[in-house]
Structures are given as structure tokens and as C-alpha cells.
Enzyme design. Sequence first.
Site, mmCIF file in Angstrom:
data_model
loop_
_atom_site.group_PDB
_atom_site.id
_atom_site.type_symbol
_atom_site.label_atom_id
_atom_site.label_comp_id
_atom_site.label_asym_id
_atom_site.label_seq_id
_atom_site.Cartn_x
_atom_site.Cartn_y
_atom_site.Cartn_z
ATOM 1 N N CYS A 1 22.811 2.603 64.425
ATOM 2 C CA CYS A 1 22.130 3.822 64.863
ATOM 3 C C CYS A 1 20.641 3.578 65.060
ATOM 4 C CB CYS A 1 22.392 4.990 63.915
ATOM 5 S SG CYS A 1 21.491 4.911 62.380
ATOM 6 N N CYS B 1 12.278 2.688 64.904
ATOM 7 C CA CYS B 1 11.282 3.132 65.868
ATOM 8 C C CYS B 1 9.934 3.374 65.182
ATOM 9 C CB CYS B 1 11.767 4.414 66.538
ATOM 10 S SG CYS B 1 11.994 5.760 65.381
ATOM 11 N N CYS C 1 14.167 10.419 60.791
ATOM 12 C CA CYS C 1 13.489 9.254 60.191
ATOM 13 C C CYS C 1 12.886 9.630 58.838
ATOM 14 C CB CYS C 1 12.379 8.748 61.105
ATOM 15 S SG CYS C 1 12.989 8.086 62.656
ATOM 16 N N ASP D 1 18.155 2.430 62.867
ATOM 17 C CA ASP D 1 17.156 2.488 61.797
ATOM 18 C C ASP D 1 17.722 1.923 60.499
ATOM 19 O OD1 ASP D 1 14.974 4.179 63.018
ATOM 20 O OD2 ASP D 1 16.646 5.566 63.207
#
Lengths: 396, 138
Positions: free
Chosen positions: B34, B59, B103, B36
Site C-alpha cells: 500500500c 510518501c 499517514c 507506506d
Amino acid sequence: MEKRFIYADNAATTAVSEEVLNAMLPYFREAYGNASSIYKLGRDAQKAVEEAREKVAAALGADPKEIFFTSCGSESDNWAIKGTAELMAKRGKKHIITSVFEHHAVLHTCEYLEKHGFEVTYVPVSDKGLIDPEDVRKAIRDDTALVTIMYANNEIGTIQPIDEIAAICKEKKVIFHTDAVQAVGHVDIDVHKQGIDMLSLSGHKIHAQKGIGALYIRKGITLPNLIHGGGQERAKRAGTENVPAIVGLGVAIEAATKNIAERNAVIIPRRNRLIDGMLKLPYTRLNGDREKRLPGNLNISFEGIEGESLLLMLDMNGICGSSGSACTSGSLDPSHVLLSIGLKHEIAHGSLRLSIEDDVTDEDVDYILEVIPKVVERLRSMSPVWEKMMKGEKYQ
Amino acid sequence: MMYSEKVLDHFSNPRNVGEIEDADGVGEIGNAKCGDIMKMYLKIDNGIITDAKFKTFGCGAAVATSSMATELIKGKSIDDALKLTNQAVVEALDGLPAVKIHCSVLAEQAVRSALSDYYTRQGIDPLPIVGEIHEPEE
């Protein structure tokens, strides 16, 4: 190393050229007439629109009557596909063939039609990012209304066997449309010679402004009207013409198709130097066929890092690029194009697309090749995925 | 998509990047599929987090939230660290784009995962103290 600014994302958009801008300017405040008006101001605008149409036609090997101005490549795709669907459904043909890695303007239009009673076959692409024309042939049925296959892929730049696919469609008497948004101005196109029935293009990819496109529709195909209203675009797409944008597109396409071979002779060696330089880094791969690809395109996966981080770091070093990363699209899935050529999710996430033109100099190439290894190394040094790879552990 | 200055700062100059060789708790959250993965290392002395380091694959927001989370828990007690919410991380970064909120959740869960590992190493069942660790959905 002195910081530079390098725009290497021409597949996303281009700057309006000076030549284009200068050609457009008189149509804002001097020759601003409505092209439908009878007086000279209007006639001048009309003349400018028709001259632009002739230029677009000449660039594609088409007849000016076969060129229709639209607002963008996506509109052209939508019109070609939905229009053909509507036209052919009346003859009982409700099957469409496309490929798995089309631009979303094509894919989402096909998905929309699937919800409205059409059947769509998505032909696969090889690990090199190429469609096998025989797969198209095999997919054609008696009720096939349309084949729509992109000329060149927007992410990995692979150029599809358009002539062969067009020939098969002609033999099977199926309408063939191609989204050539990425190809126009980079490869030679002659729609009549190649047997292309419809072709979409966009202005802002070839140094015209954003918000102007065109659809070539071969004589003999009577698509339903897209916008009902006045008589503009032979009543097929009503609405007062965007005269400055149309004029700009005419000048832009003439310039873009004038000396393709000369420009490519400059661009390709630089692009190849970028590819070879980046592939020197361990755990990297080039996505898409090396030869059958757009001259300025490169798409490379760097294992162990994520694409958006890479883009941000390149931006900090003055380099504009693009990525197949999920993060840039706001979804968790990486690029459908990279997945379609067989990349694993975790590798697709770490991909970089650069699309250069001849303004990127040899010194710029040197600079990019100095920056990339540093940035990749830095991101890898803080990546738990890279750490596991180096220890030989699995990281899925 | 707009990142705040603070996010860009924590991305380009991440605090506490790296590993702790003799960490007392190590947590990892997310998966490469995915896009991360965060790995968090904690040094804990008398219930106080004396050092925190991280490694992140992800990211800009994933890096920035990891960096900020380590900053927010360093020098704090375990109890305080357990109270760290993703919202606090977001606020400390002057906000995140909506598509990047996940995140901050990963950063929160990475801290909890490392604390969970700490308790396990102490022979203490972490579940009643730390609660369930939520892996992101694929």
C-alpha cells in the site's frame, strides 16, 4: 553543483511557446469578433479558425472537414467513444475493445458504457508495454462497435502497433479510434495512410494552451452531435469558438510536426543517457520497451523507495518529474499502467517518469544524473524496505 | 496537493532518522504494497522514552508524520506516548491533505507498536495497556 531548474514533465503539460502566444494575442483584443458574425471582425475570426483547422488537418494527413475542435483530449475521447457507441448501438453493435492501460479518459468512459448495456473487452499488454494486434483481432466480434487503443502510453511512453491494429479493424469493418494525445508532435502520423478512423489530440501537450483539443473523424462516420446549440463545428459541437486557443493549436501543431526527426535526433541520445545513467544504480529497471517508446520518455522504478518522496526531493533540487506512485493520485493503488505490465505494487510505488524535450541540455542531463543517485541513496538509507532487501529478507 | 511548510520541513530535514542498535522496543506498521512502512525504535529508561528513531518507506507525509511523532514522544513518559493521537501529529504539522490523514494514523500506530514490543520484551502482556495495533487495510 549549482542548482538548476529543469522541466522534465512535458507529458503532463508544456509551456505555451512564444510563437503560439504571439499568434494568439491579436484574437483577444483586436480581432475579437464572434466567428459567426457577418461583419469583418467576425469574418476575420472565422478565417483564423479555418486556417487553424487546415493546419491541424495538414499535420495529421486529414481533410480539414474531418477536424473538430474540442476543449481537451478527454472531451475528444469521450465524444469518439460515447458517440460511436450511440451510433452503433442502433445497428445492434454494443461491444467495445480497448486495452487495460489506456488513459482514464478512455477507461472511465468505457466503464460508464458498461453500466449502460455495453460490453467491453480489455486486451492485455505485454511486460514491455506493447499490445499484440492479434489480441485485438481475436477480441473482435460480429457486434463490435469500436476498437479504441492509445497511440502511445502516457506513463511508459510505449508506441503501439497502430498500423497493424488499424489494418485489422479495416479488414473486420470495425471503427478504430486512437487517443494520440501523447504521440502527436513526437511521431509521424498520417491518419489516411494509416487507416485511422478517429484520433484525439490535445493542445497543451504540444505548446498550445490548456483547454483546447481536437478530434479527427474520418469522412463517412456520422457521430451524434456532442453539444446541441448553434452551428459551430458544423453543428456537431455547438458553442462560440475559442478563437485564440484554436489559432494557438494550429500554430502549435504545425511547429510540433514540422521537424520531428531533427528534434528526436537531439532528444533520444540525451534520454538514453538518462536511462543508462539511472540504470547504473542497483535495483532499478526501465519500464516499457526501450526502442518502441516516445523519444523524450523514460520511466524507471527504484526499488526500496516511494515515488512521491522521490518527486519531492527532485523538486527541492529544481527537477520537475512525475511518478506512478499511489500517493500522487490520492488512492492507495499505484499506477494501473505499471501494474498492467506486471510490476508488483511495491515496485510500482517507486517509479519515476521524466519526459524531456530538446530544451533539456546535455548539462541538464549531467545535473539530473548527479542528483538522482544522491536522492535515491538518501531515501533508501531511511527505508525499512531497503534495509530488509539488503539483509535478504522478504518485505511484502 | 498542498503540503504545509512544516510538513515539507520535516520531510526534507527529518528528525530522528535511523536505528537504535540496543532499542528497548521496535515497532513496524504498514506494508510496501500500500506504499507506506514505518519502523520505530524506542529507548526507554524508567518509564521515560529517552530516545526515538524511525525509518520510513513512503510518501512525503509518511516521512513527515514519522519525524513529528518521534519529536512528540521523545522525553515523554510511556503514558504520555500512549496518549499520542494521529490528530495531535496532524496539528503539530499544521495540517495534512485529506488523502494523507492515513499517514498520521500509521505514525500513531507505529509508536504503539514499538511500545507493545517493549512490554512484550518485559514479559508483560501489552494488550491491556497498549490495546490493539491497527494495520492499514490493503
